[in-house]
Design a protein around this motif. Structure first.
Motif, PDB file in Angstrom:
ATOM      1  N   ALA A   9     -10.650 -12.593   3.099  1.00  0.00           N
ATOM      2  CA  ALA A   9     -10.129 -13.416   4.193  1.00  0.00           C
ATOM      3  C   ALA A   9      -8.662 -13.088   4.466  1.00  0.00           C
ATOM      4  O   ALA A   9      -8.250 -12.932   5.625  1.00  0.00           O
ATOM      5  CB  ALA A   9     -10.294 -14.897   3.868  1.00  0.00           C
ATOM      6  N   ARG A  10      -7.885 -12.963   3.416  1.00  0.00           N
ATOM      7  CA  ARG A  10      -6.456 -12.632   3.569  1.00  0.00           C
ATOM      8  C   ARG A  10      -6.300 -11.236   4.163  1.00  0.00           C
ATOM      9  O   ARG A  10      -5.494 -11.028   5.069  1.00  0.00           O
ATOM     10  CB  ARG A  10      -5.763 -12.727   2.212  1.00  0.00           C
ATOM     11  N   TYR A  11      -7.093 -10.277   3.665  1.00  0.00           N
ATOM     12  CA  TYR A  11      -7.024  -8.913   4.179  1.00  0.00           C
ATOM     13  C   TYR A  11      -7.341  -8.882   5.665  1.00  0.00           C
ATOM     14  O   TYR A  11      -6.609  -8.286   6.457  1.00  0.00           O
ATOM     15  CB  TYR A  11      -7.988  -8.001   3.408  1.00  0.00           C
ATOM     16  N   ARG A  12      -8.440  -9.512   6.067  1.00  0.00           N
ATOM     17  CA  ARG A  12      -8.839  -9.494   7.477  1.00  0.00           C
ATOM     18  C   ARG A  12      -7.789 -10.173   8.362  1.00  0.00           C
ATOM     19  O   ARG A  12      -7.483  -9.690   9.451  1.00  0.00           O
ATOM     20  CB  ARG A  12     -10.199 -10.186   7.656  1.00  0.00           C
ATOM     21  N   ARG A  17      -3.634  -9.309  12.361  1.00  0.00           N
ATOM     22  CA  ARG A  17      -2.289  -9.589  12.878  1.00  0.00           C
ATOM     23  C   ARG A  17      -1.476  -8.300  13.034  1.00  0.00           C
ATOM     24  O   ARG A  17      -0.733  -8.160  14.001  1.00  0.00           O
ATOM     25  CB  ARG A  17      -1.568 -10.570  11.959  1.00  0.00           C
ATOM     26  N   VAL A  18      -1.618  -7.382  12.091  1.00  0.00           N
ATOM     27  CA  VAL A  18      -0.906  -6.105  12.196  1.00  0.00           C
ATOM     28  C   VAL A  18      -1.419  -5.324  13.404  1.00  0.00           C
ATOM     29  O   VAL A  18      -0.631  -4.753  14.167  1.00  0.00           O
ATOM     30  CB  VAL A  18      -1.054  -5.282  10.895  1.00  0.00           C
ATOM     31  N   ILE A  23      -0.491  -3.478  18.892  1.00  0.00           N
ATOM     32  CA  ILE A  23      -0.943  -3.303  20.276  1.00  0.00           C
ATOM     33  C   ILE A  23       0.026  -3.982  21.243  1.00  0.00           C
ATOM     34  O   ILE A  23       0.405  -3.398  22.270  1.00  0.00           O
ATOM     35  CB  ILE A  23      -2.376  -3.843  20.451  1.00  0.00           C
ATOM     36  N   ALA A  24       0.440  -5.204  20.926  1.00  0.00           N
ATOM     37  CA  ALA A  24       1.378  -5.926  21.793  1.00  0.00           C
ATOM     38  C   ALA A  24       2.715  -5.187  21.863  1.00  0.00           C
ATOM     39  O   ALA A  24       3.292  -5.036  22.950  1.00  0.00           O
ATOM     40  CB  ALA A  24       1.582  -7.352  21.277  1.00  0.00           C
ATOM     41  N   ALA A  74       5.186  -7.856   0.841  1.00  0.00           N
ATOM     42  CA  ALA A  74       4.033  -8.568   0.270  1.00  0.00           C
ATOM     43  C   ALA A  74       2.953  -8.840   1.314  1.00  0.00           C
ATOM     44  O   ALA A  74       1.756  -8.826   0.985  1.00  0.00           O
ATOM     45  CB  ALA A  74       4.497  -9.885  -0.352  1.00  0.00           C
ATOM     46  N   TYR A  75       3.336  -9.056   2.553  1.00  0.00           N
ATOM     47  CA  TYR A  75       2.365  -9.330   3.611  1.00  0.00           C
ATOM     48  C   TYR A  75       1.447  -8.132   3.839  1.00  0.00           C
ATOM     49  O   TYR A  75       0.298  -8.279   4.225  1.00  0.00           O
ATOM     50  CB  TYR A  75       3.102  -9.662   4.916  1.00  0.00           C
TER      51      TYR A  75
END
Length: 168
Positions: A9-12, A17-18, A23-24, A74-75
Protein backbone atom coordinates in the motif's frame (compact mmCIF):
# COMPACT_ATOMS: atom_id res chain seq x y z
CA UNK A 1 20.78 -6.77 -3.78
CA UNK A 2 18.69 -8.64 -1.28
CA UNK A 3 14.97 -9.23 -1.67
CA UNK A 4 13.03 -7.50 1.07
CA UNK A 5 9.37 -7.37 1.98
CA UNK A 6 7.72 -4.17 0.78
CA UNK A 7 4.55 -2.62 2.16
CA UNK A 8 2.41 -2.79 -0.97
CA UNK A 9 0.00 0.00 0.00
CA UNK A 10 2.80 2.42 0.89
CA UNK A 11 4.74 1.53 -2.27
CA UNK A 12 1.72 2.05 -4.54
CA UNK A 13 0.80 5.32 -2.83
CA UNK A 14 4.34 6.71 -3.10
CA UNK A 15 4.84 5.48 -6.67
CA UNK A 16 1.54 7.01 -7.81
CA UNK A 17 2.44 10.34 -6.21
CA UNK A 18 5.90 10.33 -7.81
CA UNK A 19 4.38 9.53 -11.22
CA UNK A 20 1.62 12.16 -10.94
CA UNK A 21 4.11 14.74 -9.64
CA UNK A 22 6.50 14.01 -12.49
CA UNK A 23 3.75 14.26 -15.10
CA UNK A 24 2.44 17.52 -13.62
CA UNK A 25 5.95 18.96 -13.40
CA UNK A 26 6.64 17.95 -17.00
CA UNK A 27 3.45 19.56 -18.28
CA UNK A 28 3.74 22.75 -16.26
CA UNK A 29 7.51 23.13 -16.57
CA UNK A 30 7.72 22.50 -20.30
CA UNK A 31 4.83 24.87 -21.05
CA UNK A 32 6.21 27.58 -18.77
CA UNK A 33 9.70 27.39 -20.24
CA UNK A 34 8.36 27.32 -23.80
CA UNK A 35 6.05 30.28 -23.20
CA UNK A 36 8.84 32.34 -21.63
CA UNK A 37 11.17 31.57 -24.54
CA UNK A 38 8.44 32.34 -27.10
CA UNK A 39 7.76 35.68 -25.39
CA UNK A 40 11.46 36.54 -25.29
CA UNK A 41 12.32 35.28 -28.79
CA UNK A 42 9.20 35.35 -31.01
CA UNK A 43 9.37 33.73 -34.43
CA UNK A 44 7.80 35.64 -37.30
CA UNK A 45 6.80 32.41 -39.07
CA UNK A 46 4.77 31.31 -36.03
CA UNK A 47 6.65 28.05 -35.62
CA UNK A 48 7.81 27.56 -32.06
CA UNK A 49 8.63 23.88 -32.24
CA UNK A 50 12.25 24.36 -31.13
CA UNK A 51 11.18 26.37 -28.04
CA UNK A 52 8.57 23.75 -27.13
CA UNK A 53 11.12 20.99 -27.57
CA UNK A 54 13.66 22.86 -25.46
CA UNK A 55 11.03 23.29 -22.72
CA UNK A 56 10.35 19.56 -22.68
CA UNK A 57 14.06 18.64 -22.69
CA UNK A 58 15.00 21.08 -19.91
CA UNK A 59 12.05 20.01 -17.75
CA UNK A 60 12.76 16.31 -18.31
CA UNK A 61 16.41 16.77 -17.34
CA UNK A 62 15.37 18.74 -14.25
CA UNK A 63 12.89 16.07 -13.16
CA UNK A 64 15.53 13.36 -13.67
CA UNK A 65 18.06 15.35 -11.68
CA UNK A 66 15.54 15.89 -8.84
CA UNK A 67 14.55 12.21 -8.73
CA UNK A 68 18.21 11.25 -8.58
CA UNK A 69 18.96 13.86 -5.90
CA UNK A 70 16.11 12.70 -3.67
CA UNK A 71 16.48 8.96 -4.27
CA UNK A 72 17.89 8.52 -0.74
CA UNK A 73 14.95 10.34 0.89
CA UNK A 74 12.81 8.09 3.14
CA UNK A 75 9.73 8.80 1.01
CA UNK A 76 11.46 7.26 -2.01
CA UNK A 77 12.73 4.09 -0.28
CA UNK A 78 10.25 1.61 -1.75
CA UNK A 79 10.09 3.30 -5.14
CA UNK A 80 13.88 3.31 -5.56
CA UNK A 81 14.16 -0.26 -4.26
CA UNK A 82 11.69 -1.47 -6.91
CA UNK A 83 13.48 0.54 -9.64
CA UNK A 84 16.79 -1.04 -8.60
CA UNK A 85 15.24 -4.51 -8.40
CA UNK A 86 13.84 -4.13 -11.91
CA UNK A 87 17.33 -3.22 -13.17
CA UNK A 88 18.83 -6.25 -11.43
CA UNK A 89 16.19 -8.53 -12.94
CA UNK A 90 16.77 -7.03 -16.40
CA UNK A 91 20.46 -7.95 -16.13
CA UNK A 92 19.45 -11.54 -15.44
CA UNK A 93 16.86 -11.55 -18.22
CA UNK A 94 19.47 -10.49 -20.77
CA UNK A 95 21.54 -13.55 -19.80
CA UNK A 96 18.56 -15.93 -19.49
CA UNK A 97 19.35 -18.32 -22.39
CA UNK A 98 22.91 -18.86 -21.15
CA UNK A 99 21.72 -19.14 -17.55
CA UNK A 100 19.14 -21.78 -18.40
CA UNK A 101 21.70 -23.82 -20.34
CA UNK A 102 24.20 -23.61 -17.49
CA UNK A 103 21.47 -24.50 -14.98
CA UNK A 104 20.65 -27.65 -16.94
CA UNK A 105 24.34 -28.56 -16.64
CA UNK A 106 24.22 -28.05 -12.86
CA UNK A 107 26.01 -24.69 -12.51
CA UNK A 108 25.18 -23.51 -8.98
CA UNK A 109 25.62 -19.82 -9.86
CA UNK A 110 23.19 -20.11 -12.76
CA UNK A 111 20.68 -21.88 -10.53
CA UNK A 112 21.08 -19.15 -7.90
CA UNK A 113 20.57 -16.40 -10.49
CA UNK A 114 17.41 -18.11 -11.74
CA UNK A 115 16.15 -18.57 -8.18
CA UNK A 116 16.75 -14.86 -7.50
CA UNK A 117 15.07 -13.90 -10.76
CA UNK A 118 11.97 -15.94 -10.03
CA UNK A 119 11.71 -14.72 -6.43
CA UNK A 120 12.26 -11.09 -7.48
CA UNK A 121 9.73 -11.39 -10.29
CA UNK A 122 7.19 -12.87 -7.89
CA UNK A 123 7.75 -9.91 -5.54
CA UNK A 124 7.38 -7.35 -8.34
CA UNK A 125 4.31 -8.98 -9.82
CA UNK A 126 2.71 -9.08 -6.38
CA UNK A 127 3.40 -5.37 -5.86
CA UNK A 128 2.01 -4.48 -9.29
CA UNK A 129 -0.97 -6.90 -9.07
CA UNK A 130 0.25 -8.66 -12.20
CA UNK A 131 -1.17 -12.16 -12.00
CA UNK A 132 -1.21 -12.84 -15.75
CA UNK A 133 2.12 -14.68 -15.92
CA UNK A 134 2.17 -16.11 -12.39
CA UNK A 135 1.24 -19.54 -13.71
CA UNK A 136 4.21 -19.52 -16.10
CA UNK A 137 6.42 -18.48 -13.19
CA UNK A 138 5.11 -21.37 -11.10
CA UNK A 139 5.93 -23.84 -13.87
CA UNK A 140 9.44 -22.37 -14.26
CA UNK A 141 9.93 -22.50 -10.48
CA UNK A 142 8.93 -26.19 -10.41
CA UNK A 143 11.48 -26.94 -13.14
CA UNK A 144 14.13 -25.02 -11.20
CA UNK A 145 13.24 -26.83 -7.98
CA UNK A 146 13.67 -30.19 -9.72
CA UNK A 147 17.12 -29.13 -10.96
CA UNK A 148 18.08 -27.95 -7.47
CA UNK A 149 16.99 -31.31 -6.07
CA UNK A 150 18.73 -33.20 -8.87
CA UNK A 151 22.06 -31.51 -8.11
CA UNK A 152 21.49 -31.68 -4.33
CA UNK A 153 21.89 -27.93 -3.76
CA UNK A 154 20.52 -25.51 -1.20
CA UNK A 155 20.10 -22.00 -2.56
CA UNK A 156 19.47 -18.78 -0.67
CA UNK A 157 18.54 -15.67 -2.65
CA UNK A 158 20.41 -13.58 -0.05
CA UNK A 159 23.63 -15.07 -1.46
CA UNK A 160 22.96 -13.66 -4.93
CA UNK A 161 25.37 -11.05 -6.28
CA UNK A 162 25.09 -9.70 -9.81
CA UNK A 163 28.82 -10.25 -10.31
CA UNK A 164 28.14 -13.94 -10.89
CA UNK A 165 26.48 -12.95 -14.18
CA UNK A 166 29.88 -12.00 -15.60
CA UNK A 167 30.67 -15.65 -16.24
CA UNK A 168 27.69 -16.06 -18.57
Amino acid sequence: MQLIKIDKARYRRHLNRVIVGSIAALAIGSLAIAQILIALFPDASGSHFHWNLLGVVVTTLTIGWLLNKYRTHAYMTEVVYVWDLKQALNKITRKMPKLKAAAQAGNADALLALQYSYAGSRLLWHLDDNSIVMEELSVAQLELDSLITKYNLTLNTDDYNDLILNQF
